[in-house]
Design a protein around this motif. Sequence first.
Motif, mmCIF file in Angstrom:
data_model
loop_
_atom_site.group_PDB
_atom_site.id
_atom_site.type_symbol
_atom_site.label_atom_id
_atom_site.label_comp_id
_atom_site.label_asym_id
_atom_site.label_seq_id
_atom_site.Cartn_x
_atom_site.Cartn_y
_atom_site.Cartn_z
ATOM 1 N N ALA A 306 0.834 -1.207 0.000
ATOM 2 C CA ALA A 306 0.000 0.000 0.000
ATOM 3 C C ALA A 306 0.869 1.257 0.000
ATOM 4 N N LEU A 307 1.931 1.222 0.790
ATOM 5 C CA LEU A 307 2.846 2.354 0.854
ATOM 6 C C LEU A 307 3.512 2.597 -0.499
ATOM 7 N N ALA A 308 3.941 1.520 -1.152
ATOM 8 C CA ALA A 308 4.595 1.642 -2.457
ATOM 9 C C ALA A 308 3.658 2.250 -3.487
ATOM 10 N N GLU A 309 2.392 1.844 -3.456
ATOM 11 C CA GLU A 309 1.417 2.365 -4.410
ATOM 12 C C GLU A 309 1.113 3.834 -4.134
ATOM 13 N N GLN A 310 0.962 4.199 -2.894
ATOM 14 C CA GLN A 310 0.586 5.569 -2.537
ATOM 15 C C GLN A 310 1.700 6.574 -2.797
ATOM 16 N N HIS A 311 2.947 6.110 -2.734
ATOM 17 C CA HIS A 311 4.081 7.026 -2.897
ATOM 18 C C HIS A 311 4.876 6.773 -4.183
ATOM 19 N N GLY A 312 4.323 5.984 -5.079
ATOM 20 C CA GLY A 312 4.923 5.807 -6.407
ATOM 21 C C GLY A 312 6.277 5.137 -6.411
ATOM 22 N N ARG A 313 6.490 4.157 -5.538
ATOM 23 C CA ARG A 313 7.779 3.440 -5.478
ATOM 24 C C ARG A 313 7.657 2.152 -6.287
ATOM 25 N N VAL A 314 8.062 2.224 -7.538
ATOM 26 C CA VAL A 314 7.872 1.128 -8.489
ATOM 27 C C VAL A 314 8.655 -0.119 -8.079
ATOM 28 N N ALA A 315 9.930 0.062 -7.722
ATOM 29 C CA ALA A 315 10.760 -1.088 -7.363
ATOM 30 C C ALA A 315 10.207 -1.804 -6.137
ATOM 31 N N LEU A 316 9.719 -1.056 -5.168
ATOM 32 C CA LEU A 316 9.164 -1.652 -3.961
ATOM 33 C C LEU A 316 7.875 -2.401 -4.281
ATOM 34 N N LYS A 317 7.075 -1.855 -5.165
ATOM 35 C CA LYS A 317 5.840 -2.521 -5.576
ATOM 36 C C LYS A 317 6.136 -3.845 -6.269
ATOM 37 N N GLU A 318 7.128 -3.855 -7.145
ATOM 38 C CA GLU A 318 7.499 -5.087 -7.836
ATOM 39 C C GLU A 318 8.027 -6.125 -6.861
ATOM 40 N N ALA A 319 8.770 -5.678 -5.856
ATOM 41 C CA ALA A 319 9.293 -6.614 -4.851
ATOM 42 C C ALA A 319 8.157 -7.244 -4.060
ATOM 43 N N CYS A 320 7.135 -6.454 -3.742
ATOM 44 C CA CYS A 320 5.981 -6.999 -3.020
ATOM 45 C C CYS A 320 5.213 -7.999 -3.889
ATOM 46 N N PHE A 321 5.006 -7.668 -5.152
ATOM 47 C CA PHE A 321 4.325 -8.589 -6.056
ATOM 48 C C PHE A 321 5.096 -9.904 -6.171
ATOM 49 N N LYS A 322 6.403 -9.801 -6.262
ATOM 50 C CA LYS A 322 7.220 -11.005 -6.358
ATOM 51 C C LYS A 322 7.061 -11.864 -5.106
ATOM 52 N N PHE A 323 6.990 -11.240 -3.947
ATOM 53 C CA PHE A 323 6.824 -11.974 -2.698
ATOM 54 C C PHE A 323 5.446 -12.650 -2.657
ATOM 55 N N LEU A 324 4.421 -11.976 -3.171
ATOM 56 C CA LEU A 324 3.054 -12.488 -3.088
ATOM 57 C C LEU A 324 2.737 -13.552 -4.136
ATOM 58 N N THR A 325 3.632 -13.769 -5.101
ATOM 59 C CA THR A 325 3.382 -14.811 -6.093
ATOM 60 C C THR A 325 3.446 -16.207 -5.486
ATOM 61 N N SER A 326 4.030 -16.302 -4.312
ATOM 62 C CA SER A 326 4.038 -17.588 -3.606
ATOM 63 C C SER A 326 2.682 -17.794 -2.947
ATOM 64 N N PRO A 327 1.993 -18.876 -3.245
ATOM 65 C CA PRO A 327 0.658 -19.097 -2.646
ATOM 66 C C PRO A 327 0.669 -19.061 -1.129
ATOM 67 N N GLY A 328 1.711 -19.618 -0.523
ATOM 68 C CA GLY A 328 1.786 -19.608 0.937
ATOM 69 C C GLY A 328 1.899 -18.209 1.483
#
Length: 359
Positions: A306-328
């Motif tokens: 949420a923080l990455a999206e609100q403050h336009g931090r692209v690299a941080l957003k991609e890192a979060c997406f990468k972490f969430l691709t794991s089903p667990g």
Amino acid sequence: MPTSSPSPVGNNDGPSLTASAIIAPAVSGSHVLKIDGYSRTKGLGNGKRINSDTFTIGGHRWCVQYYPDGVASNDTDRISVFLFSDRSDDTEVKAKFKISLLGQDRQPVPQYSFSSLIHTFSTKEAAWGFAQFIKKYDLEESLHLKDDVFSIRCDVTVLKEIFTEPIRPPVVVPVPPSDMHQHFGQLLLAGEAADVNFEVGAETFAAHRCILAARSSVFKAELLGTMKEKTATHIRIDDMEPKVFKALLHFIYTDSLPVMDEGDGAATAQHLLVAADRYSMERLKLICEGKLCDHICKSTAATTLALAEQHGRVALKEACFKFLTSPGNLKAVMASDGYDHLRSSCPGVMDELVAMLAP
């Protein structure tokens, strides 16, 4: 039985490096010979020449020899041009040269530009040049002869005596690393000459408005611009924790982050990212973004995204997406306290996440 002698006390057998340079100096210069009245020079006779005025290059006297009817018996239909070393002693001179026909733009004509090898000019060989420089017919039919005038340029490079000299190693003056940040940090801690105070929570922080203005365009507008804070000596900040503002001041004065508790580092970096964005401090934002990329876990992934999206931090957003691709990881994050905040504050991010996870 032979024995080896001990090395002298203090003898240094370590590696050493010396250097030298071979210097081959040269002096260059040019001379332009203008032939005004070319048609009247023809018929002078084969092997007959007209010399240019004498000129000096590299400490030696030279002249250009112009043979309008060629220098040799088989070159009567050509113009010959030579460089002559006009010497008053028996010394030899090594030089190379280039003789060029000049066009109307005063630039060498490539088709009639000839370069020599290195020649030794001596009493036996005082002149070197080009016997078949240009055919007279070609010159007369060209645009390079205008109003019965054309020009020749001779570029001479005189080679001096080659010598060797040692290359002395540069003198190295040890310079310690910059400690400016330490001095500014001490100034912040001491509060000397501070001219503005910030009340954050129950704490008060003394600072210097010029330093804040130099580091942040937002502080500059607030403290040196037309805003009311320009004349205020006490400024209240209600929406920031004291420890976050303290870390912000530390970065402003030292260009580095203070030491953070390991367990509190990610949360402080989140709050500091918000503060950095508020005060338009791009370097601090990048530092916080990098720290948060290294501390994404199941308990922080939702709030960090949420923080990455609100403050336009692209690299941080991609890192979060990468972490969430794991089903667990995704399942655990959906059960965390921050997930509802993510859904309500950034619904578009959830759409992106669903689209990315769709088969």
